[in-house]
Design an enzyme around this catalytic site. Structure first.
Site, PDB file in Angstrom:
ATOM      1  N   HIS A 126     -16.134   4.208 -15.508  1.00 15.65           N
ATOM      2  CA  HIS A 126     -16.923   4.659 -14.356  1.00 15.65           C
ATOM      3  C   HIS A 126     -17.954   3.563 -14.035  1.00 15.65           C
ATOM      4  CE1 HIS A 126     -19.947   7.233 -12.315  1.00 15.65           C
ATOM      5  NE2 HIS A 126     -18.966   8.090 -12.115  1.00 15.65           N
ATOM      6  N   ASP A 203     -18.749   7.081 -23.313  1.00 10.21           N
ATOM      7  CA  ASP A 203     -19.123   7.863 -22.140  1.00 10.21           C
ATOM      8  C   ASP A 203     -18.357   9.176 -22.233  1.00 10.21           C
ATOM      9  OD1 ASP A 203     -18.987   9.089 -19.662  1.00 10.21           O
ATOM     10  OD2 ASP A 203     -18.653   7.238 -18.542  1.00 10.21           O
ATOM     11  N   LYS A 229     -22.017  18.839 -15.643  1.00  6.49           N
ATOM     12  CA  LYS A 229     -20.550  18.918 -15.693  1.00  6.49           C
ATOM     13  C   LYS A 229     -20.097  19.917 -16.755  1.00  6.49           C
ATOM     14  CE  LYS A 229     -20.099  14.023 -14.501  1.00  6.49           C
ATOM     15  NZ  LYS A 229     -19.576  13.920 -13.139  1.00  6.49           N
ATOM     16  N   CYS A 368     -16.047   6.524  -8.148  1.00  2.00           N
ATOM     17  CA  CYS A 368     -16.879   5.566  -8.903  1.00  2.00           C
ATOM     18  C   CYS A 368     -16.045   4.733  -9.866  1.00  2.00           C
ATOM     19  CB  CYS A 368     -18.020   6.250  -9.638  1.00  2.00           C
ATOM     20  SG  CYS A 368     -19.210   7.026  -8.549  1.00  2.00           S
TER      21      CYS A 368
HETATM   22  N1  PMP Z   1     -18.868   8.674 -16.514  1.00  2.00           N
HETATM   23  C1  PMP Z   1     -17.862   9.440 -16.120  1.00  2.00           C
HETATM   24  C2  PMP Z   1     -16.523   9.299 -16.782  1.00  2.00           C
HETATM   25  C3  PMP Z   1     -18.059  10.351 -15.089  1.00  2.00           C
HETATM   26  O1  PMP Z   1     -17.047  11.110 -14.678  1.00  2.00           O
HETATM   27  C4  PMP Z   1     -19.329  10.461 -14.502  1.00  2.00           C
HETATM   28  C5  PMP Z   1     -19.590  11.434 -13.371  1.00  2.00           C
HETATM   29  N2  PMP Z   1     -18.728  11.281 -12.279  1.00  2.00           N
HETATM   30  C6  PMP Z   1     -20.354   9.649 -14.978  1.00  2.00           C
HETATM   31  C7  PMP Z   1     -20.087   8.779 -15.990  1.00  2.00           C
HETATM   32  C8  PMP Z   1     -21.724   9.684 -14.410  1.00  2.00           C
HETATM   33  O2  PMP Z   1     -22.310  10.927 -14.644  1.00  2.00           O
HETATM   34  P1  PMP Z   1     -23.735  11.221 -14.007  1.00  2.00           P
HETATM   35  O3  PMP Z   1     -23.571  11.034 -12.541  1.00  2.00           O
HETATM   36  O4  PMP Z   1     -23.981  12.641 -14.380  1.00  2.00           O
HETATM   37  O5  PMP Z   1     -24.672  10.264 -14.620  1.00  2.00           O
END
Ligand code: PMP
Length: 410
Positions: A126, A203, A229, A368
């Site tokens: 991400h 992560d 989440k 992302c």
């Molecule tokens: N890593 C992964 C694999 C994600 O799916 C996400 C959320 N889309 C994030 C990091 C970032 O999470 P946050 O926006 O809650 O910081």
């Protein structure tokens, strides 16, 4: 073991009864972005505000004492939830996964990385991991390398074994890909990294909500996740770190609440987690997050995982009926409960817009993961992501909406 009683579960999420657009009940398949919040989590936060609300850091008055205890105990609860035996000395509350990554990249990376050092990521990271390590590497003169993926979106572990060397200082990989659904072999990566005296950051944004995670069994050094989440509130996340690592790391942010002794010219730091939690923290959110952990344990993460696996298998089976749907990532029995795909001749944004006309909430775009989409050979995809309250009937609605898009554009 019994399967989930989804009807009963759904009654704890009033939002799932909401009508959107011209009066259709919402079909929420955007759980990888943010999950819905059960009543008991909302109630826990509401009760906190109605009955306890006060700043933490051990004020003398009753409300502050209570608030401090709740806040501190929430750390212990989340540490236990991810299998950390050290309680609050191994669990820092952050804003989200992104802040957990930045905390370690700044506090650890800026001091420990330099020219000749390498950080190893994967192609499926991400942006929150990719951009963060890339920028810290740029500032320190370190290099970033990317473990490739095979044709079905699995991590190429032979490539990992080539990339991780004695120059590697950090291996930062996602537990579950938010685009491919791939579940990565974290314990193997941790072994590989530790064989080369490298640290491991995982992560866990897409793992903690959906499967039972044990950071000690995985033997990772850092592990980050987001409350929003996992049936919890926005504005809070967790960062696990091994006790001795967090104890010796310098802070990332400065201010009140994170100090032991301050003089005009020098300061000493409080213990973990306070050392990393400058300023007034998200207290109600911590209470809500602890309640969300209890909720997920009560429902049962194994059952949640199996329910999502069944849904993704059903969804991919239905998608396979059509040869104009391209699905990215591994087979259903190897993945977490999400599926990214494209319908031939229809841009993912148009597809999502037609889905929205059917009250089906999915997410179009790069999720992302722009560099990963380059590898996949598409700028965007549509992603449906499931959680404990989703049903096969909702998957059917998704497939019907795809069919509608096919008619409109075909
Ligand atoms: N890593 C992964 C694999 C994600 O799916 C996400 C959320 N889309 C994030 C990091 C970032 O999470 P946050 O926006 O809650 O910081």
């Amino acid at each position: 073991e019994e399967s989930l009683d989804v009807d009963r579960l759904r009654s704890e999420f009033p939002i799932l009864e909401r009508e959107v657009g011209d009066g259709q009940r919402v079909i929420y398949l955007d759980n990888a972005a943010t999950s819905q919040t059960p009543d008991r989590v909302v109630d826990a936060m509401s009760d906190y505000y109605r009955g306890t609300n006060a700043n933490v850091h051990r004020g003398i008055h009753h409300l502050s004492q209570e608030s401090s205890v709740s806040y501190e105990e929430a750390h212990d609860r989340l540490a236990a939830f991810v299998g950390a035996s050290g309680g609050r000395s191994e669990m820092v509350f952050t804003k989200n996964t992104t802040e957990g990554l930045n905390l370690v990249a700044y506090a650890w990376g800026l001091r420990e990385l330099g020219p000749g050092d390498e950080v190893v990521l994967s192609e499926m990271e991400h942006h929150s991991a990719l951009v963060t390590w890339q920028q810290i590497a740029n500032r320190t003169g370190a290099d970033v390398k990317f473990i490739g993926i095979d044709d079905e979106g699995r991590l190429d572990m032979d490539h990992a074994a080539e990339l991780v060397t004695d120059d590697t200082e950090m291996v930062s990989v996602t537990h579950v890909s938010n685009t491919l659904g791939t579940i990565n072999p974290i314990a193997d990566l941790a072994d590989l990294a530790h064989d080369h005296d490298s640290f491991v950051f995982v992560d866990g944004a897409q793992a903690v909500p959906h499967q039972s995670v044990d950071v000690e069994a995985l033997d990772v050094d850092f592990y980050a996740f987001s409350g929003h989440k996992m049936c919890g509130p926005t504005g809070i996340g967790g960062l696990y770190g091994k006790e001795d690592l967090l104890a010796t790391m310098e802070p990332f942010m400065y201010g009140g609440g994170m100090v032991r002794k301050v003089a005009f010219d020098r300061t000493t730091w409080a213990e973990v987690p306070e050392k990393f939690e400058a300023g007034t923290p998200p207290i109600a959110e911590a209470v809500g997050l602890a309640e969300a952990a209890d909720y997920l344990d009560d429902v049962g993460l194994e059952r949640i995982e199996r329910h999502e696996r069944d849904l993704v298998e059903y969804a991919m089976g239905r998608m396979a009926e059509f040869d104009d749907i391209e699905v990215y990532g591994p087979p259903a029995d190897e993945r977490a409960g999400l599926v990214s795909f494209n319908l031939e001749g229809v841009h993912a944004h148009d597809l999502a817009s037609i889905m929205n006309d059917h009250a089906v909430a999915i997410r179009p775009g790069d999720h992302c993961t722009q560099p990963l989409h380059d590898v996949l050979g598409t700028a965007a995809s549509a992603r449906a992501s499931f959680y404990l309250y989703n049903t096969e009937a909702e998957v059917d609605a998704l497939i019907d909406a795809i069919d509608d898009a096919r008619q409109l554009f075909g």
